[in-house]
Design a protein around this motif. Structure first.
Motif, PDB file in Angstrom:
ATOM      1  N   ILE A 193      25.983 -21.165 -10.738  1.00 55.91           N
ATOM      2  CA  ILE A 193      24.968 -21.870  -9.967  1.00 55.91           C
ATOM      3  C   ILE A 193      24.432 -20.999  -8.836  1.00 55.91           C
ATOM      4  O   ILE A 193      25.095 -20.082  -8.356  1.00 55.91           O
ATOM      5  N   LEU A 194      23.231 -21.319  -8.431  1.00 58.16           N
ATOM      6  CA  LEU A 194      22.567 -20.606  -7.338  1.00 58.16           C
ATOM      7  C   LEU A 194      23.217 -20.985  -6.007  1.00 58.16           C
ATOM      8  O   LEU A 194      23.620 -22.133  -5.810  1.00 58.16           O
ATOM      9  N   THR A 195      23.334 -20.019  -5.109  1.00 59.24           N
ATOM     10  CA  THR A 195      23.918 -20.286  -3.795  1.00 59.24           C
ATOM     11  C   THR A 195      23.002 -19.761  -2.697  1.00 59.24           C
ATOM     12  O   THR A 195      22.100 -18.960  -2.947  1.00 59.24           O
ATOM     13  N   ASP A 196      23.257 -20.205  -1.496  1.00 58.13           N
ATOM     14  CA  ASP A 196      22.545 -19.678  -0.334  1.00 58.13           C
ATOM     15  C   ASP A 196      23.294 -18.442   0.151  1.00 58.13           C
ATOM     16  O   ASP A 196      24.313 -18.545   0.832  1.00 58.13           O
ATOM     17  N   ASP A 197      22.805 -17.275  -0.226  1.00 59.05           N
ATOM     18  CA  ASP A 197      23.461 -16.034   0.191  1.00 59.05           C
ATOM     19  C   ASP A 197      22.597 -15.255   1.180  1.00 59.05           C
ATOM     20  O   ASP A 197      22.654 -14.031   1.250  1.00 59.05           O
ATOM     21  N   ALA A 206      29.310 -11.274   2.578  1.00 57.89           N
ATOM     22  CA  ALA A 206      28.907 -12.563   3.154  1.00 57.89           C
ATOM     23  C   ALA A 206      29.459 -12.711   4.570  1.00 57.89           C
ATOM     24  O   ALA A 206      30.607 -12.369   4.836  1.00 57.89           O
ATOM     25  N   THR A 207      28.640 -13.235   5.471  1.00 59.99           N
ATOM     26  CA  THR A 207      29.055 -13.388   6.869  1.00 59.99           C
ATOM     27  C   THR A 207      29.087 -14.842   7.327  1.00 59.99           C
ATOM     28  O   THR A 207      29.505 -15.116   8.451  1.00 59.99           O
ATOM     29  N   ASP A 208      28.648 -15.760   6.466  1.00 61.97           N
ATOM     30  CA  ASP A 208      28.594 -17.170   6.848  1.00 61.97           C
ATOM     31  C   ASP A 208      29.567 -17.982   5.989  1.00 61.97           C
ATOM     32  O   ASP A 208      29.296 -18.238   4.810  1.00 61.97           O
ATOM     33  N   PRO A 209      30.701 -18.403   6.551  1.00 65.00           N
ATOM     34  CA  PRO A 209      31.690 -19.170   5.777  1.00 65.00           C
ATOM     35  C   PRO A 209      31.138 -20.470   5.204  1.00 65.00           C
ATOM     36  O   PRO A 209      31.620 -20.957   4.181  1.00 65.00           O
ATOM     37  N   SER A 210      30.125 -21.031   5.851  1.00 69.92           N
ATOM     38  CA  SER A 210      29.584 -22.303   5.374  1.00 69.92           C
ATOM     39  C   SER A 210      28.930 -22.166   4.002  1.00 69.92           C
ATOM     40  O   SER A 210      28.759 -23.164   3.291  1.00 69.92           O
ATOM     41  N   ALA A 211      28.586 -20.944   3.612  1.00 75.65           N
ATOM     42  CA  ALA A 211      28.003 -20.735   2.283  1.00 75.65           C
ATOM     43  C   ALA A 211      29.001 -21.123   1.200  1.00 75.65           C
ATOM     44  O   ALA A 211      28.626 -21.673   0.158  1.00 75.65           O
ATOM     45  N   PHE A 212      30.276 -20.856   1.448  1.00 76.88           N
ATOM     46  CA  PHE A 212      31.310 -21.242   0.492  1.00 76.88           C
ATOM     47  C   PHE A 212      31.442 -22.763   0.431  1.00 76.88           C
ATOM     48  O   PHE A 212      31.621 -23.340  -0.647  1.00 76.88           O
ATOM     49  N   VAL A 213      31.356 -23.401   1.589  1.00 79.48           N
ATOM     50  CA  VAL A 213      31.493 -24.858   1.647  1.00 79.48           C
ATOM     51  C   VAL A 213      30.410 -25.526   0.810  1.00 79.48           C
ATOM     52  O   VAL A 213      30.685 -26.408  -0.017  1.00 79.48           O
ATOM     53  N   GLN A 214      29.167 -25.099   1.000  1.00 75.52           N
ATOM     54  CA  GLN A 214      28.068 -25.705   0.250  1.00 75.52           C
ATOM     55  C   GLN A 214      28.175 -25.395  -1.238  1.00 75.52           C
ATOM     56  O   GLN A 214      27.882 -26.248  -2.082  1.00 75.52           O
ATOM     57  N   ALA A 215      28.609 -24.191  -1.568  1.00 76.25           N
ATOM     58  CA  ALA A 215      28.752 -23.826  -2.979  1.00 76.25           C
ATOM     59  C   ALA A 215      29.803 -24.690  -3.667  1.00 76.25           C
ATOM     60  O   ALA A 215      29.616 -25.121  -4.813  1.00 76.25           O
ATOM     61  N   ALA A 246      30.812 -21.460 -11.839  1.00 77.90           N
ATOM     62  CA  ALA A 246      30.973 -20.181 -11.144  1.00 77.90           C
ATOM     63  C   ALA A 246      29.878 -20.038 -10.093  1.00 77.90           C
ATOM     64  O   ALA A 246      28.771 -20.554 -10.264  1.00 77.90           O
ATOM     65  N   PHE A 247      30.198 -19.356  -9.007  1.00 74.99           N
ATOM     66  CA  PHE A 247      29.170 -19.049  -8.008  1.00 74.99           C
ATOM     67  C   PHE A 247      29.552 -17.774  -7.270  1.00 74.99           C
ATOM     68  O   PHE A 247      30.712 -17.355  -7.274  1.00 74.99           O
ATOM     69  N   HIS A 248      28.569 -17.159  -6.647  1.00 71.47           N
ATOM     70  CA  HIS A 248      28.774 -15.923  -5.881  1.00 71.47           C
ATOM     71  C   HIS A 248      27.900 -16.019  -4.638  1.00 71.47           C
ATOM     72  O   HIS A 248      26.679 -16.117  -4.748  1.00 71.47           O
ATOM     73  N   VAL A 249      28.525 -16.008  -3.471  1.00 74.23           N
ATOM     74  CA  VAL A 249      27.761 -16.151  -2.229  1.00 74.23           C
ATOM     75  C   VAL A 249      27.244 -14.811  -1.713  1.00 74.23           C
ATOM     76  O   VAL A 249      26.779 -14.710  -0.580  1.00 74.23           O
ATOM     77  N   GLY A 250      27.313 -13.780  -2.550  1.00 77.52           N
ATOM     78  CA  GLY A 250      26.790 -12.477  -2.171  1.00 77.52           C
ATOM     79  C   GLY A 250      27.865 -11.560  -1.618  1.00 77.52           C
ATOM     80  O   GLY A 250      28.867 -12.011  -1.070  1.00 77.52           O
ATOM     81  N   SER A 251      27.655 -10.273  -1.774  1.00 82.73           N
ATOM     82  CA  SER A 251      28.601  -9.292  -1.241  1.00 82.73           C
ATOM     83  C   SER A 251      28.366  -9.108   0.254  1.00 82.73           C
ATOM     84  O   SER A 251      27.225  -9.062   0.708  1.00 82.73           O
TER      85      SER A 251
END
Length: 256
Positions: free
Chosen positions: A186-190, A233-242, A226-231
């Motif tokens: 799925i698409l994430t906010d990275d 990553a500096t924002d932990p909330s991206a994992f929460v939303q994913a 599966a998801f990838h918040v980007g290499s």
């Protein structure tokens, strides 16, 4: 443990410096934390010995071309300690090591012996892991858009876990790997990442239900998300939303 490598290849010096070290399965250690702490205490001396041995072994006046090339010393024990840290804090989650991070053969052999899984993005990476003796069931082909020739290869090697994010991929999998265990990427906010992989991969949340319905129609096995918040990553909330979005996809699948 210390390793010496030239041109990214483990050399024989490793064996000379760590003559008392042997890779053992994780089950061989009754107390992983104790072994990890012991290794951490010994690391500085071993790294120093590895550096000294390699440098003293090079004669700049008579050495062959390449023997003076840059080299690196790596603490393979740090890989072990991080693995034990993962097992302690996330005991129900089996980590899958991304080969692209560091494909050094010693790292792969160690993680394989410890029971880790492997995240491979290419045929070459799958081949490298299989050569270490790792079972195909511990490999996930984490490439949402695969060529038919590579799908035929994975089917032949019995690598069943793989990702997808589009309808074309489902039709290819149905034709060539009908027994695959599929993970919908799925698409994430990275936006807070150094390398934004969502610009290339990931199904939007508006398309996930359609993809799940097609997979059901084709009688394919959806094993997870599966998801990838980007290499970087500096924002932990991206994992929460994913994770929340992944939960939504699970709910969509249940309702089908």
């Amino acid at each position: 443990m210390a390793t010496i490598a030239a041109s990214n290849t483990i050399t024989d010096e490793y064996a000379a410096v760590t003559t008392n070290y042997r890779i053992k399965p994780a089950a061989a250690y009754e107390d992983g934390a104790e072994h990890a702490q012991d290794g951490e205490r010994k690391t500085p001396a071993m790294i120093g010995a590895a550096l000294q041995k390699h440098i003293e072994g090079v004669d700049p006046d008579n050495c062959e071309p390449g023997e003076e090339d840059a080299f690196f010393v790596a603490d393979i024990g740090e890989v072990y300690r991080q693995h034990m840290r993962w097992k302690k804090n996330l005991p129900r989650v089996t980590p899958h090591y991304a080969i692209k991070c560091n494909p050094d053969p010693m790292v792969l052999r160690l993680l394989g012996a410890l029971g880790a899984g492997f995240d491979c993005a290419s045929k070459a990476e799958i081949e490298q892991v299989l050569k270490t003796g790792v079972e195909p069931s511990r490999i996930i082909y984490a490439q949402p858009c695969k060529t038919k020739s590579y799908l035929r290869y994975t089917a032949k090697q019995n690598v069943k876990q793989m990702t997808f994010d589009n309808t074309d991929e489902l039709y290819k999998v149905k034709e060539l790997c009908p027994e695959a265990e599929l993970y919908l990427r799925i698409l994430t906010d990275d936006s807070a990442s150094l390398c934004r992989l969502s610009q290339k991969f990931g199904a939007s949340m508006g398309n996930t239900q359609e993809l799940l319905a097609l997979a059901k129609e084709l009688d394919l096995n959806i094993a997870g998300v599966a998801f990838h918040v980007g290499s970087g990553a500096t924002d932990p909330s991206a994992f929460v939303q994913a994770v929340r979005d992944a939960r939504t996809v699970f709910d969509q699948a249940i309702d089908l």
